[in-house]
Design an enzyme around this catalytic site. Structure first.
Site, PDB file in Angstrom:
ATOM      1  N   SER A 182       9.147  -9.914  -8.399  1.00 42.94           N
ATOM      2  CA  SER A 182       9.518  -8.555  -8.737  1.00 42.94           C
ATOM      3  C   SER A 182      11.044  -8.380  -8.711  1.00 42.94           C
ATOM      4  CB  SER A 182       8.811  -7.585  -7.789  1.00 42.94           C
ATOM      5  OG  SER A 182       8.807  -6.282  -8.304  1.00 42.94           O
ATOM      6  N   ASP A 382      -0.238  -7.993 -15.151  1.00 40.44           N
ATOM      7  CA  ASP A 382       0.790  -7.107 -14.594  1.00 40.44           C
ATOM      8  C   ASP A 382       1.431  -6.318 -15.723  1.00 40.44           C
ATOM      9  OD1 ASP A 382       2.749  -5.936 -12.944  1.00 40.44           O
ATOM     10  OD2 ASP A 382       4.130  -7.597 -13.298  1.00 40.44           O
ATOM     11  N   HIS A 444       0.457  -8.602 -10.634  1.00 40.69           N
ATOM     12  CA  HIS A 444       1.873  -8.622 -10.272  1.00 40.69           C
ATOM     13  C   HIS A 444       2.135  -9.572  -9.107  1.00 40.69           C
ATOM     14  CE1 HIS A 444       5.904  -6.863  -9.943  1.00 40.69           C
ATOM     15  NE2 HIS A 444       5.719  -6.667  -8.655  1.00 40.69           N
TER      16      HIS A 444
END
EC number: 3.4.16.6
Length: 641
Positions: A182, A382, A444
């Site tokens: 991320s 994601d 994710h």
């Protein structure tokens, strides 16, 4: 802290003044030894206990900035020693996510006990989890001194590593890998660049930085912003030419205008983030039950309440109360004066960390790749940091004399099929020191879904050779070829209990540190001891003040005005909490009785239960298709404030 720790701390304080005279140990580390960080027991952990160390290291004495780390020793040594530094994103989200929900050796059960993570990355590598920037997770800093820029964060991490290797010199010559996900797509390249620069300084012991791994990374903001609409079309979230699509496309035009007016070099742009926010808002099904109204931005196969993913991953409901338990706090050597509980994401940190003077890491990543092998990986389900944006970034990057995955002008490296234990796991593509891996049917947080597959990826990337230790390799193939034996097969995690002999040798080495100079410099030690006591007492008072000063922001996190990423899922919950004035520890009860997630959460808990890839890789499941398809009508607009 329990009284059993008083004797070692007293002994440490007596040695403090003497140790400050050693050139490799800064004043901020005076009085600390490995013994102070050793985890003697961990509540709920199965026996025998893994070898672990945890605690704080000061990186900013002026502002009482301390970073928290949790280190696990590797359970086996293959052909060489390796250390993986893991960082979560946010900014301001704790790396305890990685430790207890993704790549660490333990997972937290609902009853508060720990069980082994079959697929943890400590099989052949030491794992070092760090809560950063200061103020994140168990880390802390004076509340008027949160960081604002990426260079500041990278400098703190270099200071941390200098001091950490000073405490644990046996790891300084390991092959070093930095991994995360991320917003760590910004953190990791900045830290890597700082390490490369440091390694070139005269008098420094070079750290063997061997690789970077970034999962679903926020690296190129522009490419990610412009990927939201194509991803929504490709996955059936939105229909082209619908009224919904026209409204969202209008927001994209606003975004593009903002980028053209000087936003190309910004790490986050609010008008562009609004594209994804609008898609999520437009696709809400308000006729559905409360927990199935919105697409989960972190896994589009799932649905959630109106927060669109803030109740995910489900393990968070167990991790949060576990990390707030007094016995766990003591075991991890958390400062006992800290009055507020652990938070997954700290809005005060992210609110200050706007990175307005920082360039996106994509600007210099092409300069890093030739020096440091880099692996990017993406879970294909994601939305927020989706694979289309990553692939566009790679296609547009130029490095080592080529563009994208060119192997010769106009000829690109092939995308290879990856199978794991007979199932289609994803695809591999690599050229000129860059590897790109797509994980089919993954979110994710790819290691949360597929710990063993991600460990296989890690072992391949690190070039682990398990032939020297025996063991049965997992059946992992790239285009049908097994390749080197890099990863062990399916088995419960073992421990290092049978390898304690090597540990005893290391402990003996540290005893030598304690004895060093005691005969020749008795007088110096006695005089310095008095100074050490003074420093020790004053530091305790100073630390207490800093923790108390941090209370105001813990648990009262306002809506973010910029880049959300991992923090985004908690915006609505935090705005509700901001209206209440109560002790953070009361949140334990709230988390323990948290809302049950929507469709699909429970069914996606086991790696072996994941559906295999088929020709419609990027399509939603049946239920999600129906719900998304029925949401083309007029909807209330909304977004972050």
């Amino acid at each position: 802290m329990a009284s059993t720790y008083s004797t070692p701390r007293w002994r440490t304080a007596l040695l403090g003044g003497f140790l400050t005279t050693l050139p490799w140990l800064s004043s901020g580390m005076a009085g600390k030894t490995q013994a102070d960080y050793f985890i003697k027991s961990l509540p709920g952990a199965p026996e025998p206990l893994l070898k672990m160390h945890a605690g704080h290291i000061e990186v900013d004495a002026e502002h009482n900035g301390n970073l928290f780390f949790w280190h696990y020793e590797n359970r086996h040594i293959a052909d060489r020693q390796r250390t993986v530094l893991w960082l979560n994103g946010g900014p301001g989200c704790s790396s305890m996510d990685g430790a207890l929900m993704e790549v660490g050796p333990y997972r937290v059960q609902a009853d508060g006990n720990l069980h082994y993570n079959n697929g943890s990355w400590d099989e052949f590598a030491n794992l070092l989890f760090v809560d950063q920037p200061v103020g994140t997770g168990f880390s802390y800093v004076n509340t008027d001194s949160y960081l604002t820029e990426l260079d500041q964060m990278a400098n703190h991490m270099v200071i941390f590593l200098e001091k950490w290797f000073g405490l644990f010199p046996e790891y300084e010559h390991d092959d070093l890998y930095i991994a995360g996900e991320s917003y760590a797509g910004q953190h990791i390249p900045y830290i890597a660049r700082a390490i490369v620069k440091r390694n070139k300084e005269q008098g420094k012991t070079p750290w063997a930085l061997k690789g970077l791994l970034i999962g679903n990374g926020w690296i190129s903001p522009v490419d990610q912003y412009l990927s939201y609409i194509p991803y929504a079309y490709q996955n059936g979230l939105m229909k082209a030419d619908s009224d919904m699509a026209k409204r969202v496309e209008n927001q994209q035009r606003i975004c593009i205008k903002k980028l053209e007016d000087g936003g190309m070099d910004a790490v986050d742009t609010n008008d562009c983030e609004q594209i994804m926010v609008n898609i999520l808002e437009e696709t809400k099904d308000r006729k559905a039950d409360r927990m199935n109204q919105c697409v989960n931005m972190y896994d589009i196969r799932l649905r959630d309440d109106a927060s669109c993913g803030m109740n995910w991953p489900p393990d968070l409901a167990s991790v949060t109360p576990y990390l707030r338990r007094p016995d766990v706090i003591q075991a991890l050597h958390i400062n006992p004066d800290k009055k507020t509980g652990w938070q997954e994401c700290n809005g005060a940190v992210s609110g200050h960390f706007r990175a307005k003077k920082s360039e996106p890491s994509v600007r210099f990543l092409p300069e890093l790749i030739p020096e440091v092998p880099t692996l990017l990986f993406s879970g294909d389900k994601d939305f927020i940091c989706n694979h289309i944006g990553t692939e566009e970034m790679i296609k547009n990057m130029q490095w080592s004399g080529g563009k994208g995955f060119e192997v010769t002008p106009g000829v690109w490296a092939p995308k290879q099929d990856w199978t794991f234990e007979g199932e289609a796991a994803g695809s591999w593509q690599e050229a000129r020191n860059l590897t790109y891996v797509v994980f089919y049917n993954s979110s994710h947080m790819v290691p949360f879904d597929y710990p063993r597959r991600t460990r296989d990826m890690l072992d391949r990337f690190m070039g682990v050779d398990i032939e020297q230790i025996g063991g049965v390799p997992s059946d992992s193939r790239i285009d049908g070829e097994k390749g080197p034996l890099t990863s062990v097969g399916d088995h419960p995690n073992s421990t290092r209990a049978e390898e304690d002999k090597a540990t005893d040798v290391k402990q003996a080495e540290w005893k030598a540190y304690y004895r060093s100079g005691q005969v020749a410099l008795v007088v110096v030690v006695i005089v310095a001891a008095l100074w050490g006591i003074f420093l020790w007492r004053s530091r305790r008072r100073h630390t207490k003040t800093a923790y108390q000063g941090d209370d105001g922001d813990e648990g009262r996190e306002s809506l973010l005005t910029g880049m959300g990423l991992d923090n985004f899922r908690r915006k609505e919950r935090r705005s509700d909490l901001e209206a209440a004035d109560f002790d953070e520890r009361e949140l334990d009860d709230l988390d323990g009785a948290s809302k049950k997630p929507g469709n699909g959460y429970a069914s996606l808990g086991s790696e072996k239960e994941r559906q295999s890839h088929n020709d419609s890789t990027f399509s939603l499941g049946g239920d999600s298709d129906d719900e998304a398809g029925s949401s083309d009508g007029p909807k209330r607009k909304g977004g972050s404030s």
